[in-house]
Each structure stands twice: as C-alpha cells, then as structure tokens.
Design a protein around this motif. Structure first.
Motif, PDB file in Angstrom:
ATOM      1  N   GLY A 177      -9.130   1.572   4.541  1.00 61.80           N
ATOM      2  CA  GLY A 177      -8.661   0.596   5.667  1.00 61.80           C
ATOM      3  C   GLY A 177      -8.349  -0.823   4.550  1.00 61.80           C
ATOM      4  N   GLY A 178      -7.090  -1.358   4.917  1.00 59.89           N
ATOM      5  CA  GLY A 178      -6.905  -2.534   4.344  1.00 59.89           C
ATOM      6  C   GLY A 178      -6.086  -2.279   2.953  1.00 59.89           C
ATOM      7  N   TYR A 179      -5.695  -3.334   2.373  1.00 56.86           N
ATOM      8  CA  TYR A 179      -5.214  -3.174   0.850  1.00 56.86           C
ATOM      9  C   TYR A 179      -5.387  -4.608   0.204  1.00 56.86           C
ATOM     10  CZ  TYR A 179      -1.785  -2.861  -2.840  1.00 56.86           C
ATOM     11  OH  TYR A 179      -1.173  -2.803  -4.136  1.00 56.86           O
ATOM     12  N   ASN A 180      -5.876  -4.480  -1.043  1.00 48.01           N
ATOM     13  CA  ASN A 180      -6.062  -5.654  -1.842  1.00 48.01           C
ATOM     14  C   ASN A 180      -5.305  -5.425  -2.924  1.00 48.01           C
ATOM     15  OD1 ASN A 180      -7.401  -7.677  -3.567  1.00 48.01           O
ATOM     16  ND2 ASN A 180      -9.028  -7.565  -2.727  1.00 48.01           N
ATOM     17  N   LYS A 181      -4.208  -6.331  -3.294  1.00 46.64           N
ATOM     18  CA  LYS A 181      -3.654  -6.142  -4.672  1.00 46.64           C
ATOM     19  C   LYS A 181      -4.322  -6.071  -6.029  1.00 46.64           C
ATOM     20  CE  LYS A 181       0.838  -7.851  -4.767  1.00 46.64           C
ATOM     21  NZ  LYS A 181       1.744  -8.694  -5.028  1.00 46.64           N
ATOM     22  N   ARG A 182      -5.576  -6.824  -5.969  1.00 45.06           N
ATOM     23  CA  ARG A 182      -6.599  -6.720  -7.018  1.00 45.06           C
ATOM     24  C   ARG A 182      -7.210  -5.414  -7.394  1.00 45.06           C
ATOM     25  NH1 ARG A 182      -9.161 -11.935  -5.202  1.00 45.06           N
ATOM     26  NH2 ARG A 182      -7.400 -12.845  -4.370  1.00 45.06           N
ATOM     27  N   ARG A 183      -7.354  -4.822  -6.240  1.00 50.53           N
ATOM     28  CA  ARG A 183      -7.688  -3.447  -6.170  1.00 50.53           C
ATOM     29  C   ARG A 183      -7.166  -2.589  -6.019  1.00 50.53           C
ATOM     30  NH1 ARG A 183     -12.846  -2.388  -3.219  1.00 50.53           N
ATOM     31  NH2 ARG A 183     -13.104  -0.948  -5.075  1.00 50.53           N
ATOM     32  N   ALA A 184      -5.838  -2.290  -6.310  1.00 53.58           N
ATOM     33  CA  ALA A 184      -4.750  -1.360  -6.018  1.00 53.58           C
ATOM     34  C   ALA A 184      -5.081  -0.108  -6.801  1.00 53.58           C
ATOM     35  CB  ALA A 184      -3.413  -1.873  -6.369  1.00 53.58           C
ATOM     36  N   ALA A 185      -5.562  -0.568  -8.339  1.00 56.55           N
ATOM     37  CA  ALA A 185      -5.802   0.681  -9.110  1.00 56.55           C
ATOM     38  C   ALA A 185      -6.866   1.357  -8.792  1.00 56.55           C
ATOM     39  CB  ALA A 185      -5.981   0.188 -10.712  1.00 56.55           C
ATOM     40  N   ASP A 186      -7.977   0.776  -8.237  1.00 56.65           N
ATOM     41  CA  ASP A 186      -8.822   1.513  -7.352  1.00 56.65           C
ATOM     42  C   ASP A 186      -8.661   2.500  -6.290  1.00 56.65           C
ATOM     43  OD1 ASP A 186     -10.785   0.375  -9.304  1.00 56.65           O
ATOM     44  OD2 ASP A 186     -11.498  -1.051  -7.906  1.00 56.65           O
ATOM     45  N   PHE A 187      -7.743   1.846  -5.549  1.00 63.76           N
ATOM     46  CA  PHE A 187      -7.281   2.558  -4.252  1.00 63.76           C
ATOM     47  C   PHE A 187      -6.461   3.781  -4.836  1.00 63.76           C
ATOM     48  CE2 PHE A 187      -3.541   2.552  -1.266  1.00 63.76           C
ATOM     49  CZ  PHE A 187      -4.181   3.381  -0.429  1.00 63.76           C
ATOM     50  N   GLU A 188      -5.471   3.551  -5.957  1.00 65.12           N
ATOM     51  CA  GLU A 188      -4.719   4.694  -6.400  1.00 65.12           C
ATOM     52  C   GLU A 188      -5.606   5.713  -7.093  1.00 65.12           C
ATOM     53  OE1 GLU A 188      -1.060   5.228  -9.407  1.00 65.12           O
ATOM     54  OE2 GLU A 188      -2.079   3.163  -9.331  1.00 65.12           O
ATOM     55  N   LYS A 189      -6.552   5.471  -7.640  1.00 65.40           N
ATOM     56  CA  LYS A 189      -7.700   6.421  -8.152  1.00 65.40           C
ATOM     57  C   LYS A 189      -8.182   7.205  -6.913  1.00 65.40           C
ATOM     58  CE  LYS A 189      -8.648   3.991 -12.335  1.00 65.40           C
ATOM     59  NZ  LYS A 189      -9.442   3.153 -13.256  1.00 65.40           N
ATOM     60  N   GLU A 190      -8.738   6.482  -6.149  1.00 65.56           N
ATOM     61  CA  GLU A 190      -9.491   7.177  -4.746  1.00 65.56           C
ATOM     62  C   GLU A 190      -8.639   8.240  -4.071  1.00 65.56           C
ATOM     63  OE1 GLU A 190     -10.832   3.851  -2.485  1.00 65.56           O
ATOM     64  OE2 GLU A 190     -12.459   3.293  -4.017  1.00 65.56           O
ATOM     65  N   LEU A 191      -7.329   7.692  -4.122  1.00 69.97           N
ATOM     66  CA  LEU A 191      -6.296   8.467  -3.061  1.00 69.97           C
ATOM     67  C   LEU A 191      -6.025   9.632  -4.053  1.00 69.97           C
ATOM     68  CD1 LEU A 191      -4.597   8.801  -0.694  1.00 69.97           C
ATOM     69  CD2 LEU A 191      -2.813   7.365  -2.012  1.00 69.97           C
ATOM     70  N   ALA A 192      -5.648   9.594  -5.297  1.00 73.85           N
ATOM     71  CA  ALA A 192      -5.169  10.571  -6.114  1.00 73.85           C
ATOM     72  C   ALA A 192      -6.464  11.839  -6.095  1.00 73.85           C
ATOM     73  CB  ALA A 192      -5.000   9.951  -7.455  1.00 73.85           C
ATOM     74  N   ALA A 245       0.798  -1.186  -0.083  1.00 75.29           N
ATOM     75  CA  ALA A 245       0.110   0.175   0.186  1.00 75.29           C
ATOM     76  C   ALA A 245       0.857   1.142   0.080  1.00 75.29           C
ATOM     77  CB  ALA A 245      -0.789  -0.102   1.224  1.00 75.29           C
ATOM     78  N   LEU A 246       2.125   1.088   0.666  1.00 83.13           N
ATOM     79  CA  LEU A 246       2.794   2.271   0.870  1.00 83.13           C
ATOM     80  C   LEU A 246       3.561   2.580  -0.488  1.00 83.13           C
ATOM     81  CD1 LEU A 246       3.722   4.781   2.561  1.00 83.13           C
ATOM     82  CD2 LEU A 246       5.446   3.153   3.540  1.00 83.13           C
ATOM     83  N   ARG A 247       3.671   1.693  -1.290  1.00 82.24           N
ATOM     84  CA  ARG A 247       4.559   1.875  -2.681  1.00 82.24           C
ATOM     85  C   ARG A 247       3.310   2.439  -3.546  1.00 82.24           C
ATOM     86  NH1 ARG A 247       9.035  -0.246  -2.414  1.00 82.24           N
ATOM     87  NH2 ARG A 247       9.656  -2.498  -1.459  1.00 82.24           N
ATOM     88  N   VAL A 248       2.065   2.356  -3.586  1.00 80.21           N
ATOM     89  CA  VAL A 248       1.107   2.833  -4.255  1.00 80.21           C
ATOM     90  C   VAL A 248       1.104   4.343  -4.003  1.00 80.21           C
ATOM     91  CG1 VAL A 248      -1.571   2.821  -4.765  1.00 80.21           C
ATOM     92  CG2 VAL A 248      -0.387   0.859  -4.595  1.00 80.21           C
ATOM     93  N   ILE A 249       0.941   4.551  -2.519  1.00 83.58           N
ATOM     94  CA  ILE A 249       0.957   5.943  -1.982  1.00 83.58           C
ATOM     95  C   ILE A 249       2.127   6.658  -2.383  1.00 83.58           C
ATOM     96  CG2 ILE A 249       1.117   7.112   0.309  1.00 83.58           C
ATOM     97  CD1 ILE A 249      -0.645   5.018   1.408  1.00 83.58           C
ATOM     98  N   GLN A 250       3.337   6.005  -2.266  1.00 79.93           N
ATOM     99  CA  GLN A 250       4.634   6.894  -2.782  1.00 79.93           C
ATOM    100  C   GLN A 250       4.370   7.511  -4.294  1.00 79.93           C
ATOM    101  OE1 GLN A 250       8.065   6.584  -0.312  1.00 79.93           O
ATOM    102  NE2 GLN A 250       6.104   7.906   0.218  1.00 79.93           N
TER     103      GLN A 250
END
Length: 188
Positions: A169-184, A95-100
């Motif tokens: 909360g949490g991190y799911n590798k399969r949903r990493a792209a969604d997490f990245e979009k939401e965070l952006a 998750a931190l790699r995505v955030i970075q």
C-alpha cells in the motif's frame, strides 16, 4: 515478639515459592503462545479482507461496458498484478510507471480505477499516459477494502486461482527501488 521460622520451615516456604513461580511461568508461557500471531498458512483462509497466503474470490469490477468482470479470469499469464488507482492521484501515476516497468511478460496487469464518472475518462487517462494492462472501474471502492486498503495506490499480486502472494500500500518516491524489487520478486 515475632518468632523466627525454623530452617525446616524456611525450606518448605522456599519450595512453595518455587512451585508457585514455576506454575506462574508455565501459565504465562501458555498465555503468550495462545496470543501469538499465526502465520498465513495457519490462518483461517477466509475473507475478506484477504491477506498474503489467503485465497481471494469474488474480485469483480466493471469493464468499459459497465459489465461485471471477474478479475481472476483476466489474462493468460497465471499471476495477476492488480493495481488500485485513481486518475486524480499523482502517487498512483508514479507507482503505475514502476509497475509498467516490472510486470510486462511476467504477469497480467489489471488496473482498478476507483474513479467516479464515465469510463471514457479513465480510458482517456490510460491512453494519454501510454499505460498498458486491462483497466476496470470500481467507483464504490469495494475491491481495495477486500484487501484491507483504504487508499490508493495499492498493489496486490495473485497467483492463478486467487492465492494472494504480495500486497503493498502507498507509494514513496524515495523507496521506489525497494518497491520495484519486491514487486519483481513477487511476479517471478
């Protein structure tokens, strides 16, 4: 023998039933509206736990020297991304790699390590993984619970002044792209 009601009596009974049903429906609607969840703007703006739309305060962790640091004063970007992590957590690392990849230049990154033990171990982990941001320690796991998290990884985006804009909360590798979009979207 049972008497049949007259047509006039039937109309009166029908009127009573209609009135009863209308009153019951009105009462049911009021009950549902009273129990409906409120929006963040209507919610009581106190906490913790802090949720989206609320003003967080008292977000304090220990810096490398063991001193209290108010996380709302860290950085100069305005928005703050607070990542609750643990050096033993592989999902936290991912998750931190995505955030970075999303945060630099847009918000101040603060990583709250929930590790026990010396801060040197946390600093070594940060350096060996080439992670940026300001790192602090919360060995008591008090800060994640302020935002209603009982686990790591977890992320909170705060506006300058402490308004909670986003939580995840949490991190799911399969949903990493969604997490990245939401965070952006939250840091832009």
């Amino acid at each position: 023998m049972v008497e049949r009601p007259s047509p006039g009596d039937l109309e009166k009974m029908e009127d009573h039933v209609k009135k009863y049903l209308l009153l019951s429906l009105a009462f049911l609607m009021l009950t549902v509206l009273a129990a409906a969840p409120v929006t963040a703007e209507e919610a009581k703006m106190e906490g913790p736990p802090y949720t989206v739309g609320m003003m967080a305060k008292g977000v304090v962790a220990k810096d490398a020297g063991g001193q209290d640091l108010d996380l709302l004063t860290v950085g100069e970007k305005g928005k703050k991304v607070i990542m609750f992590s643990n050096t033993a957590c592989s999902a936290c690392k991912e998750a931190l790699r995505v955030i970075q990849g999303v945060v630099p230049g847009k918000a101040d990154l603060i990583v709250v390590a929930t590790d026990f033990g010396p801060f040197e171990r946390i600093a070594a982990y940060k350096e060996s993984n080439n992670f940026g941001g300001t790192w602090v320690q919360d060995a008591d796991f008090a800060l994640p619970t302020m935002f209603d998290f009982g686990f790591t990884p977890a992320v909170v985006v705060l506006e300058k002044g402490g308004k909670v804009l986003y939580t995840h909360g949490g991190y799911n590798k399969r949903r990493a792209a969604d997490f990245e979009k939401e965070l952006a979207a939250a840091v832009n």
